[in-house]
Write a protein that holds these residues in place. Structure first.
Motif, short mmCIF file in Angstrom:
data_model
loop_
_atom_site.label_atom_id
_atom_site.label_comp_id
_atom_site.label_asym_id
_atom_site.label_seq_id
_atom_site.Cartn_x
_atom_site.Cartn_y
_atom_site.Cartn_z
N THR A 76 1.11 -77.49 -29.84
CA THR A 76 1.56 -78.39 -28.80
C THR A 76 2.08 -77.56 -27.63
OG1 THR A 76 3.74 -78.53 -29.81
CG2 THR A 76 2.17 -80.24 -30.39
N PRO A 77 1.80 -77.97 -26.43
CA PRO A 77 2.29 -77.22 -25.28
C PRO A 77 3.81 -77.34 -25.16
CG PRO A 77 1.07 -79.16 -24.57
CD PRO A 77 0.97 -79.10 -26.06
N VAL A 78 4.46 -76.23 -24.85
CA VAL A 78 5.91 -76.20 -24.71
C VAL A 78 6.23 -75.57 -23.36
CG1 VAL A 78 8.06 -75.29 -25.67
CG2 VAL A 78 6.22 -76.01 -27.19
N ASP A 79 7.06 -76.25 -22.59
CA ASP A 79 7.44 -75.73 -21.27
C ASP A 79 8.65 -74.81 -21.35
OD1 ASP A 79 5.40 -77.12 -20.05
OD2 ASP A 79 6.65 -78.89 -19.70
N PHE A 80 9.56 -75.12 -22.27
CA PHE A 80 10.80 -74.38 -22.32
C PHE A 80 11.20 -74.17 -23.78
CE2 PHE A 80 15.45 -74.44 -22.65
CZ PHE A 80 15.74 -73.31 -21.90
N VAL A 81 11.66 -72.96 -24.09
CA VAL A 81 12.15 -72.65 -25.44
C VAL A 81 13.60 -72.22 -25.32
CG1 VAL A 81 11.88 -71.16 -27.46
CG2 VAL A 81 9.87 -71.96 -26.22
N GLU A 82 14.45 -72.94 -26.02
CA GLU A 82 15.87 -72.61 -26.02
C GLU A 82 16.09 -71.44 -26.98
OE1 GLU A 82 20.10 -74.63 -27.32
OE2 GLU A 82 18.33 -75.88 -27.11
#
Length: 66
Positions: A47-53
């Protein structure tokens, strides 16, 4: 002078059916085992992820949950 066959006709037929059965059944069993093995494997879902904490010191349960 007669020559005796080491196998009777019925024995030859029996061995033929056994051989044919093994030739057919063995690949079928291997195929079915491969299918069962592949069902138990995990499949990746991308799945595309824009931001990873970024976090540190997570427990295993927290990592899996979040």
């Amino acid at each position: 002078m007669t020559i005796e066959s080491p196998l009777y006709f019925s024995e030859i037929i029996g061995f033929s059916f056994l051989t044919i059965g093994l030739i057919i059944v063995t690949p079928l069993v291997i195929y079915l085992l491969k299918i069962l093995w592949q069902k138990n494997k995990c499949k990746l879902v991308w799945t595309p992820v824009d931001f990873v904490e970024h976090r540190t010191n997570l427990s295993n349960d927290e990592f899996i949950r979040e």
